[in-house]
Design a protein around this motif. Sequence first.
Motif, PDB file in Angstrom:
ATOM      1  N   TYR A   1       0.759  -1.101  -0.115  1.00 17.22           N
ATOM      2  CA  TYR A   1      -0.059   0.135  -0.109  1.00 17.22           C
ATOM      3  C   TYR A   1       0.941   1.142  -0.116  1.00 17.22           C
ATOM      4  CZ  TYR A   1      -3.302   3.485   1.651  1.00 17.22           C
ATOM      5  OH  TYR A   1      -4.039   4.593   1.659  1.00 17.22           O
ATOM      6  N   HIS A   2       0.456   2.381  -0.918  1.00 15.49           N
ATOM      7  CA  HIS A   2       1.472   3.278  -0.933  1.00 15.49           C
ATOM      8  C   HIS A   2       0.211   4.547  -0.618  1.00 15.49           C
ATOM      9  CE1 HIS A   2       4.645   1.165  -2.445  1.00 15.49           C
ATOM     10  NE2 HIS A   2       3.869   0.466  -3.228  1.00 15.49           N
ATOM     11  N   GLN A   3       0.481   5.483   0.488  1.00 17.08           N
ATOM     12  CA  GLN A   3      -0.698   6.382   0.512  1.00 17.08           C
ATOM     13  C   GLN A   3      -0.091   7.841  -0.074  1.00 17.08           C
ATOM     14  OE1 GLN A   3      -2.609   6.110   4.206  1.00 17.08           O
ATOM     15  NE2 GLN A   3      -2.448   8.307   4.617  1.00 17.08           N
ATOM     16  N   SER A   4      -0.515   8.074  -1.244  1.00 16.85           N
ATOM     17  CA  SER A   4       0.158   8.871  -2.236  1.00 16.85           C
ATOM     18  C   SER A   4      -0.940  10.051  -2.233  1.00 16.85           C
ATOM     19  CB  SER A   4       0.418   8.583  -3.624  1.00 16.85           C
ATOM     20  OG  SER A   4      -1.040   8.119  -3.885  1.00 16.85           O
ATOM     21  N   GLY A   5      -1.974   9.968  -1.600  1.00 15.58           N
ATOM     22  CA  GLY A   5      -2.929  10.833  -2.010  1.00 15.58           C
ATOM     23  C   GLY A   5      -3.724  10.553  -3.261  1.00 15.58           C
ATOM     24  N   VAL A   6      -5.025  11.154  -3.289  1.00 12.70           N
ATOM     25  CA  VAL A   6      -5.720  11.131  -4.674  1.00 12.70           C
ATOM     26  C   VAL A   6      -6.317  12.630  -5.010  1.00 12.70           C
ATOM     27  CG1 VAL A   6      -7.907  10.108  -5.789  1.00 12.70           C
ATOM     28  CG2 VAL A   6      -6.447   8.780  -4.369  1.00 12.70           C
ATOM     29  N   VAL A   7      -6.347  12.874  -6.149  1.00 19.81           N
ATOM     30  CA  VAL A   7      -6.753  14.125  -6.591  1.00 19.81           C
ATOM     31  C   VAL A   7      -7.989  14.181  -7.433  1.00 19.81           C
ATOM     32  CG1 VAL A   7      -6.404  16.464  -7.904  1.00 19.81           C
ATOM     33  CG2 VAL A   7      -4.486  15.369  -6.339  1.00 19.81           C
TER      34      VAL A   7
ATOM     35  N   ASN B   1      -7.678  13.793  -1.130  1.00 21.85           N
ATOM     36  CA  ASN B   1      -7.551  13.162  -0.084  1.00 21.85           C
ATOM     37  C   ASN B   1      -6.461  12.382   0.240  1.00 21.85           C
ATOM     38  OD1 ASN B   1      -7.878  11.405   2.108  1.00 21.85           O
ATOM     39  ND2 ASN B   1      -9.578  10.492   1.467  1.00 21.85           N
ATOM     40  N   ARG B   2      -5.472  13.064   1.270  1.00 24.76           N
ATOM     41  CA  ARG B   2      -4.049  12.548   1.245  1.00 24.76           C
ATOM     42  C   ARG B   2      -3.958  11.537   1.818  1.00 24.76           C
ATOM     43  NH1 ARG B   2      -4.216  18.134   1.707  1.00 24.76           N
ATOM     44  NH2 ARG B   2      -2.626  19.374   0.291  1.00 24.76           N
ATOM     45  N   GLY B   3      -5.039  11.036   2.525  1.00 23.23           N
ATOM     46  CA  GLY B   3      -5.114   9.543   3.069  1.00 23.23           C
ATOM     47  C   GLY B   3      -5.504   8.365   2.192  1.00 23.23           C
ATOM     48  N   SER B   4      -5.741   8.822   0.893  1.00 22.81           N
ATOM     49  CA  SER B   4      -5.825   7.833  -0.030  1.00 22.81           C
ATOM     50  C   SER B   4      -4.626   7.533  -0.869  1.00 22.81           C
ATOM     51  CB  SER B   4      -7.134   8.107  -1.086  1.00 22.81           C
ATOM     52  OG  SER B   4      -8.327   8.436  -0.222  1.00 22.81           O
ATOM     53  N   GLY B   5      -4.692   6.316  -1.691  1.00 18.68           N
ATOM     54  CA  GLY B   5      -3.509   6.114  -2.201  1.00 18.68           C
ATOM     55  C   GLY B   5      -3.700   4.948  -3.149  1.00 18.68           C
TER      56      GLY B   5
ATOM     57  N   VAL C   1     -14.927  10.330  11.259  1.00 20.11           N
ATOM     58  CA  VAL C   1     -13.442  10.171  11.002  1.00 20.11           C
ATOM     59  C   VAL C   1     -12.595  11.580  10.590  1.00 20.11           C
ATOM     60  CG1 VAL C   1     -12.177   9.514   9.170  1.00 20.11           C
ATOM     61  CG2 VAL C   1     -14.138   8.105   9.336  1.00 20.11           C
ATOM     62  N   GLU C   2     -11.636  11.520  11.304  1.00 25.08           N
ATOM     63  CA  GLU C   2     -10.691  12.694  11.418  1.00 25.08           C
ATOM     64  C   GLU C   2     -10.557  13.295  10.077  1.00 25.08           C
ATOM     65  OE1 GLU C   2      -8.590  15.712  11.965  1.00 25.08           O
ATOM     66  OE2 GLU C   2      -8.890  14.471  13.848  1.00 25.08           O
ATOM     67  N   GLU C   3     -10.920  14.504   9.662  1.00 24.03           N
ATOM     68  CA  GLU C   3     -10.833  15.050   8.405  1.00 24.03           C
ATOM     69  C   GLU C   3      -9.641  15.650   7.743  1.00 24.03           C
ATOM     70  OE1 GLU C   3     -14.057  16.862   6.472  1.00 24.03           O
ATOM     71  OE2 GLU C   3     -15.342  16.927   8.378  1.00 24.03           O
ATOM     72  N   ALA C   4      -8.685  15.481   8.402  1.00 22.83           N
ATOM     73  CA  ALA C   4      -7.313  16.215   8.469  1.00 22.83           C
ATOM     74  C   ALA C   4      -6.670  15.952   7.007  1.00 22.83           C
ATOM     75  CB  ALA C   4      -6.465  15.845   9.390  1.00 22.83           C
ATOM     76  N   ASP C   5      -6.914  14.894   6.600  1.00 21.16           N
ATOM     77  CA  ASP C   5      -6.564  14.296   5.237  1.00 21.16           C
ATOM     78  C   ASP C   5      -7.212  14.884   3.914  1.00 21.16           C
ATOM     79  OD1 ASP C   5      -4.427  12.723   6.162  1.00 21.16           O
ATOM     80  OD2 ASP C   5      -5.595  11.043   6.211  1.00 21.16           O
ATOM     81  N   LEU C   6      -8.404  15.379   4.469  1.00 16.26           N
ATOM     82  CA  LEU C   6      -9.307  15.697   3.108  1.00 16.26           C
ATOM     83  C   LEU C   6      -9.289  17.347   3.026  1.00 16.26           C
ATOM     84  CD1 LEU C   6     -12.831  14.062   4.000  1.00 16.26           C
ATOM     85  CD2 LEU C   6     -11.355  13.774   1.996  1.00 16.26           C
ATOM     86  N   GLY C   7      -8.917  17.702   1.738  1.00 11.39           N
ATOM     87  CA  GLY C   7      -8.740  19.225   1.506  1.00 11.39           C
ATOM     88  C   GLY C   7      -9.801  19.416   0.223  1.00 11.39           C
TER      89      GLY C   7
END
Length: 436
Positions: free
Chosen positions: A86-92, A148-152, A113-119
């Motif tokens: 798994y690579h948590q690269s973020g998804v645009v 979403n920086r928490g996705s990948g 869920v903590e929203e810190a990863d979502l922009g």
Amino acid sequence: MSTPPSYIILGSGVFGASTALHLIRRHRSASITLVDRDAYTATHRVAASWDWNKVIRADYDDLTYTKLALEAQRLWRADPIWRPFYHQSGVVWITPGTSFAKDVRDNHAALGVEEADLGVYEVPEARGMYGGLFGGADYSGVGEVLVNRGSGWAEAKEALQKTIEEAVGLGVRYVVAEVEKVKFEEVDGRRRATGVLTADGREMLADRVVLCTGAYTAKLLVDSAPDWTELHAGKRILAVGVTEATSPVSEMEKLGLDTMPVGINENPVERGEDVGCLPLPGLGAVKCWGQIHLKNTVPHPITKQPMSIPPMQRDYAQWEVSPVLQEDVQWALKSLFGDEKASLKKMENYRICWDAWTPTGDFIISPHSACDGLFVATCGSFHGFKFLPVIGKYVVQMLSGELDPALQERWAWDRERPTIDDDGKGARRELKDFPL
Ligand SMILES: Cc1cc2nc3c(=O)[nH]c(=O)nc-3n(C[C@H](O)[C@H](O)[C@H](O)COP(=O)(O)OP(=O)(O)OC[C@H]3O[C@@H](n4cnc5c(N)ncnc54)[C@H](O)[C@@H]3O)c2cc1C
């Protein structure tokens, strides 16, 4: 203690592999046979789950799949089986004219869920992110860009193989065979599945047969009993293909490849569904998928009923891709990186990847209502891979009659559904219209 039933799980993609692992973990002494036409170590497979990489994200505008994907993602991040892949690269996400960004945030908030990863970003800001990587993308009609920086993404074939190795290590028997038919017997006027018959004449018997056969499912059911229409999938399942390909990257670009986010763009909307591009550092490349969703509607060889099935060749002719479909993948580069960068890139490894698709995009994880001992667990509908670590848990719950009633209803074999004909999106083109 009673002996657990014996199982044949047919198909070792995401659904079959995950089911085998969760089932053997739950019933350590059960006889569980996982059957597939391809060895799980094969260099190439027809499974939609066999792929260089797949997007792993909990970005859904649907609460149920958000919850399920978050559960899966926790295991992708932490479990020793899946973590290495798994690579948590973020998804645009570039999604014109939709409330997708808001819906995703609402769903995460609803689940606490903590929203810190979502922009969420305005287009000019999004153009400058990641060193301007998607600066030349087509942002037509886009209000907000979700990041979403928490996705990948995951190394798909490696993760799939590892899952099967784990299941085999715990006692699952893996058999390579082309299955021609499900076998039945009749008891008190009702039929039940007793096993499968292989193309080379082998008969394998079990108390329960679980079909995890992806795009081939509808054809197999008709092959198994051409006259028994209640067994057939009808308009529940459509085999649908999408073209993908890899594009090698230059030495300069390779520097940023490991950390590059996944890009998904729904533009240009008139061309079809979304395109995407994700890093493939192991190959020094990126992988992209195209916008055209394909059916392959042909008369069934026995019943002559038209149905969409993967091409009849042993490998679904997945590596034979027409120039127009090749160009369709090239569009992914244009949509995400702009004309200038796209025109510099060559593409290779073109493949049409076939999945089982339902009109609502919901899986089928259900007993077959017309036949005892027969179960269906498939229909990833272009988003099934990410659930590899957890989907088998739900299949086992279904097999044990413990599945949550809301999921039972949602994933049922018999359920309310828009018809394939008037759902109005996806799978609109025919493979025959794209000659080689
Ligand atoms: C181009 C593309 C990109 C995708 N990207 C993503 C993504 O980024 N993230 C994501 O989450 N999902 C993605 N998906 C969706 C995901 O790949 C599928 O939903 C999922 O892999 C389907 O799994 P499955 O187990 O149902 O079927 P499959 O993986 O297709 O497995 C079915 C297996 O059954 C076997 N089989 C069938 N019939 C027989 C028979 N008669 N005898 C023997 N064996 C048989 C086949 O050989 C195959 O191995 C994508 C799909 C496509 C097509």
